[in-house]
Design a protein around this motif. Sequence first.
Motif, PDB file in Angstrom:
ATOM      1  N   ALA A   1       0.816  -1.211   0.000  1.00 12.37           N
ATOM      2  CA  ALA A   1       0.000   0.000   0.000  1.00 12.37           C
ATOM      3  C   ALA A   1       0.849   1.259   0.000  1.00 12.37           C
ATOM      4  O   ALA A   1       0.411   2.303  -0.489  1.00 12.37           O
ATOM      5  CB  ALA A   1      -0.931   0.004   1.211  1.00 12.37           C
ATOM      6  N   ILE A   2       2.059   1.171   0.566  1.00 14.11           N
ATOM      7  CA  ILE A   2       2.939   2.330   0.638  1.00 14.11           C
ATOM      8  C   ILE A   2       4.378   1.838   0.632  1.00 14.11           C
ATOM      9  O   ILE A   2       4.666   0.739   1.131  1.00 14.11           O
ATOM     10  CB  ILE A   2       2.632   3.175   1.902  1.00 14.11           C
ATOM     11  CG1 ILE A   2       3.327   4.540   1.848  1.00 14.11           C
ATOM     12  CG2 ILE A   2       2.967   2.430   3.174  1.00 14.11           C
ATOM     13  CD1 ILE A   2       2.819   5.529   2.897  1.00 14.11           C
TER      14      ILE A   2
ATOM     15  N   VAL B   1       8.723  -2.149   6.242  1.00 12.92           N
ATOM     16  CA  VAL B   1       9.140  -0.995   7.028  1.00 12.92           C
ATOM     17  C   VAL B   1       7.948  -0.514   7.851  1.00 12.92           C
ATOM     18  O   VAL B   1       6.798  -0.740   7.495  1.00 12.92           O
ATOM     19  CB  VAL B   1       9.659   0.166   6.147  1.00 12.92           C
ATOM     20  CG1 VAL B   1      10.956  -0.223   5.450  1.00 12.92           C
ATOM     21  CG2 VAL B   1       8.608   0.590   5.127  1.00 12.92           C
ATOM     22  N   TYR B   2       8.235   0.156   8.968  1.00 11.70           N
ATOM     23  CA  TYR B   2       7.167   0.661   9.831  1.00 11.70           C
ATOM     24  C   TYR B   2       6.465   1.850   9.188  1.00 11.70           C
ATOM     25  O   TYR B   2       5.253   2.012   9.297  1.00 11.70           O
ATOM     26  CB  TYR B   2       7.743   1.062  11.191  1.00 11.70           C
ATOM     27  CG  TYR B   2       6.700   1.502  12.189  1.00 11.70           C
ATOM     28  CD1 TYR B   2       5.902   0.577  12.852  1.00 11.70           C
ATOM     29  CD2 TYR B   2       6.520   2.863  12.475  1.00 11.70           C
ATOM     30  CE1 TYR B   2       4.939   0.984  13.765  1.00 11.70           C
ATOM     31  CE2 TYR B   2       5.566   3.277  13.391  1.00 11.70           C
ATOM     32  CZ  TYR B   2       4.780   2.334  14.033  1.00 11.70           C
ATOM     33  OH  TYR B   2       3.825   2.739  14.933  1.00 11.70           O
ATOM     34  N   ASN B   3       7.256   2.669   8.503  1.00 14.74           N
ATOM     35  CA  ASN B   3       6.663   3.828   7.828  1.00 14.74           C
ATOM     36  C   ASN B   3       7.512   4.225   6.631  1.00 14.74           C
ATOM     37  O   ASN B   3       8.712   3.941   6.578  1.00 14.74           O
ATOM     38  CB  ASN B   3       6.540   5.023   8.777  1.00 14.74           C
ATOM     39  CG  ASN B   3       7.869   5.543   9.266  1.00 14.74           C
ATOM     40  OD1 ASN B   3       8.413   5.027  10.239  1.00 14.74           O
ATOM     41  ND2 ASN B   3       8.408   6.561   8.591  1.00 14.74           N
TER      42      ASN B   3
ATOM     43  N   CYS C   1      10.114  12.172   2.314  1.00 17.88           N
ATOM     44  CA  CYS C   1      10.804  12.787   1.181  1.00 17.88           C
ATOM     45  C   CYS C   1      10.636  11.986  -0.107  1.00 17.88           C
ATOM     46  O   CYS C   1      10.770  12.523  -1.199  1.00 17.88           O
ATOM     47  CB  CYS C   1      12.295  12.954   1.487  1.00 17.88           C
ATOM     48  SG  CYS C   1      13.195  11.403   1.684  1.00 17.88           S
ATOM     49  N   ASN C   2      10.355  10.668   0.020  1.00 15.65           N
ATOM     50  CA  ASN C   2      10.068   9.839  -1.168  1.00 15.65           C
ATOM     51  C   ASN C   2       9.111   8.725  -0.741  1.00 15.65           C
ATOM     52  O   ASN C   2       9.490   7.693  -0.284  1.00 15.65           O
ATOM     53  CB  ASN C   2      11.353   9.297  -1.796  1.00 15.65           C
ATOM     54  CG  ASN C   2      11.952   8.117  -1.082  1.00 15.65           C
ATOM     55  OD1 ASN C   2      11.912   6.985  -1.563  1.00 15.65           O
ATOM     56  ND2 ASN C   2      12.521   8.354   0.096  1.00 15.65           N
ATOM     57  N   MET C   3       7.840   9.008  -0.877  1.00 16.32           N
ATOM     58  CA  MET C   3       6.794   8.145  -0.339  1.00 16.32           C
ATOM     59  C   MET C   3       5.817   7.784  -1.449  1.00 16.32           C
ATOM     60  O   MET C   3       5.101   8.643  -1.964  1.00 16.32           O
ATOM     61  CB  MET C   3       6.086   8.876   0.810  1.00 16.32           C
ATOM     62  CG  MET C   3       5.038   8.086   1.519  1.00 16.32           C
ATOM     63  SD  MET C   3       4.580   8.837   3.124  1.00 16.32           S
ATOM     64  CE  MET C   3       4.138  10.499   2.642  1.00 16.32           C
ATOM     65  N   ALA C   4       5.822   6.512  -1.846  1.00 15.06           N
ATOM     66  CA  ALA C   4       4.951   6.049  -2.929  1.00 15.06           C
ATOM     67  C   ALA C   4       3.705   5.411  -2.327  1.00 15.06           C
ATOM     68  O   ALA C   4       3.805   4.517  -1.481  1.00 15.06           O
ATOM     69  CB  ALA C   4       5.694   5.053  -3.806  1.00 15.06           C
ATOM     70  N   VAL C   5       2.541   5.852  -2.784  1.00  8.81           N
ATOM     71  CA  VAL C   5       1.276   5.460  -2.171  1.00  8.81           C
ATOM     72  C   VAL C   5       0.344   4.872  -3.232  1.00  8.81           C
ATOM     73  O   VAL C   5       0.130   5.483  -4.289  1.00  8.81           O
ATOM     74  CB  VAL C   5       0.592   6.686  -1.519  1.00  8.81           C
ATOM     75  CG1 VAL C   5      -0.736   6.296  -0.896  1.00  8.81           C
ATOM     76  CG2 VAL C   5       1.516   7.322  -0.484  1.00  8.81           C
TER      77      VAL C   5
ATOM     78  N   ILE D   1      -2.579   3.940   6.510  1.00  8.99           N
ATOM     79  CA  ILE D   1      -2.761   3.113   5.318  1.00  8.99           C
ATOM     80  C   ILE D   1      -2.325   1.681   5.564  1.00  8.99           C
ATOM     81  O   ILE D   1      -2.752   0.758   4.864  1.00  8.99           O
ATOM     82  CB  ILE D   1      -2.027   3.722   4.107  1.00  8.99           C
ATOM     83  CG1 ILE D   1      -2.601   3.167   2.801  1.00  8.99           C
ATOM     84  CG2 ILE D   1      -0.526   3.477   4.192  1.00  8.99           C
ATOM     85  CD1 ILE D   1      -2.042   3.838   1.548  1.00  8.99           C
ATOM     86  N   ALA D   2      -1.488   1.450   6.575  1.00  6.99           N
ATOM     87  CA  ALA D   2      -0.994   0.097   6.868  1.00  6.99           C
ATOM     88  C   ALA D   2      -2.132  -0.861   7.222  1.00  6.99           C
ATOM     89  O   ALA D   2      -2.001  -2.080   7.068  1.00  6.99           O
ATOM     90  CB  ALA D   2       0.019   0.144   8.007  1.00  6.99           C
ATOM     91  N   ARG D   3      -3.256  -0.340   7.665  1.00  7.21           N
ATOM     92  CA  ARG D   3      -4.407  -1.184   7.966  1.00  7.21           C
ATOM     93  C   ARG D   3      -5.030  -1.787   6.720  1.00  7.21           C
ATOM     94  O   ARG D   3      -5.846  -2.697   6.782  1.00  7.21           O
ATOM     95  CB  ARG D   3      -5.468  -0.381   8.731  1.00  7.21           C
ATOM     96  CG  ARG D   3      -5.028   0.076  10.098  1.00  7.21           C
ATOM     97  CD  ARG D   3      -6.218   0.601  10.902  1.00  7.21           C
ATOM     98  NE  ARG D   3      -6.754   1.834  10.346  1.00  7.21           N
ATOM     99  CZ  ARG D   3      -6.351   3.052  10.723  1.00  7.21           C
ATOM    100  NH1 ARG D   3      -5.407   3.169  11.652  1.00  7.21           N
ATOM    101  NH2 ARG D   3      -6.885   4.127  10.199  1.00  7.21           N
ATOM    102  N   HIS D   4      -4.629  -1.269   5.553  1.00  3.66           N
ATOM    103  CA  HIS D   4      -5.264  -1.680   4.298  1.00  3.66           C
ATOM    104  C   HIS D   4      -4.258  -2.272   3.309  1.00  3.66           C
ATOM    105  O   HIS D   4      -4.533  -2.359   2.110  1.00  3.66           O
ATOM    106  CB  HIS D   4      -5.973  -0.482   3.675  1.00  3.66           C
ATOM    107  CG  HIS D   4      -6.855   0.256   4.637  1.00  3.66           C
ATOM    108  ND1 HIS D   4      -8.011  -0.298   5.135  1.00  3.66           N
ATOM    109  CD2 HIS D   4      -6.715   1.478   5.225  1.00  3.66           C
ATOM    110  CE1 HIS D   4      -8.576   0.567   5.977  1.00  3.66           C
ATOM    111  NE2 HIS D   4      -7.811   1.643   6.042  1.00  3.66           N
ATOM    112  N   GLY D   5      -3.082  -2.662   3.787  1.00  8.75           N
ATOM    113  CA  GLY D   5      -2.082  -3.226   2.886  1.00  8.75           C
ATOM    114  C   GLY D   5      -0.831  -3.552   3.650  1.00  8.75           C
ATOM    115  O   GLY D   5      -0.826  -3.503   4.886  1.00  8.75           O
TER     116      GLY D   5
END
Length: 204
Positions: free
Chosen positions: A121-122, A159-161, A165-169, A200-204
């Motif tokens: 998801a991320i 990863v936990y989060n 600076c570079n976050m793909a969603v 978002i971790a709850r969904h992926g």
Amino acid sequence: MISPSAGTAKQGRPLRIALGIASAGRPSILRETIDYLTGLPDQAERLIVCVPVIEDAAGLADRRDLDVIVGSRGLTAQRNRIIQAAAADTDVLIFLDDDFIPAATFLSRMAAVFAAKPEVAIATGEVLADGVLDGGLSMAKALEVLHTAGEGAEHVADVYNAYGCNMAVRLAPVVEHALTFDEQLPLYGWLEDVDFSRSIARHG
């Protein structure tokens, strides 16, 4: 546009990738980053920039290779405006800081991860150098770091989060569950990336 070899979504169509950059008060830095991104061999379907006032995008507003939108000041609010702008025609939205310089193959490799792993998801890339504590890195220094590092082996780990600076969603769960960045986190939005990642971790 991401090449089909970078991975496909449903019915075999290529994933639709967008880049989103929130910026304020740094038009010259933003312009240098945009020039770098638009010169890469891998191109996103869309490049979306959100600024609180149009002067923060000086020299960019009339360009046809990006969308400039004006939103309320604050990182979380600006990123929410980017989500709104991208939601209708984007599969994966990659948030970049206005001074983040990715490797030349960053987009296609990130697209490949999302295509091959529908449960993701991320995601976030490895940061090779961070100038936050010493006044930042010049473009020349950033390119030197990338050149020295080379391509590197493919490695995907939990990863936990994601790092802001570079976050793909992946936008499907964001739209389905009406997820947003918390706009009560003011201005710079410290740890907004952790907060959004855990949502978002709850969904992926």
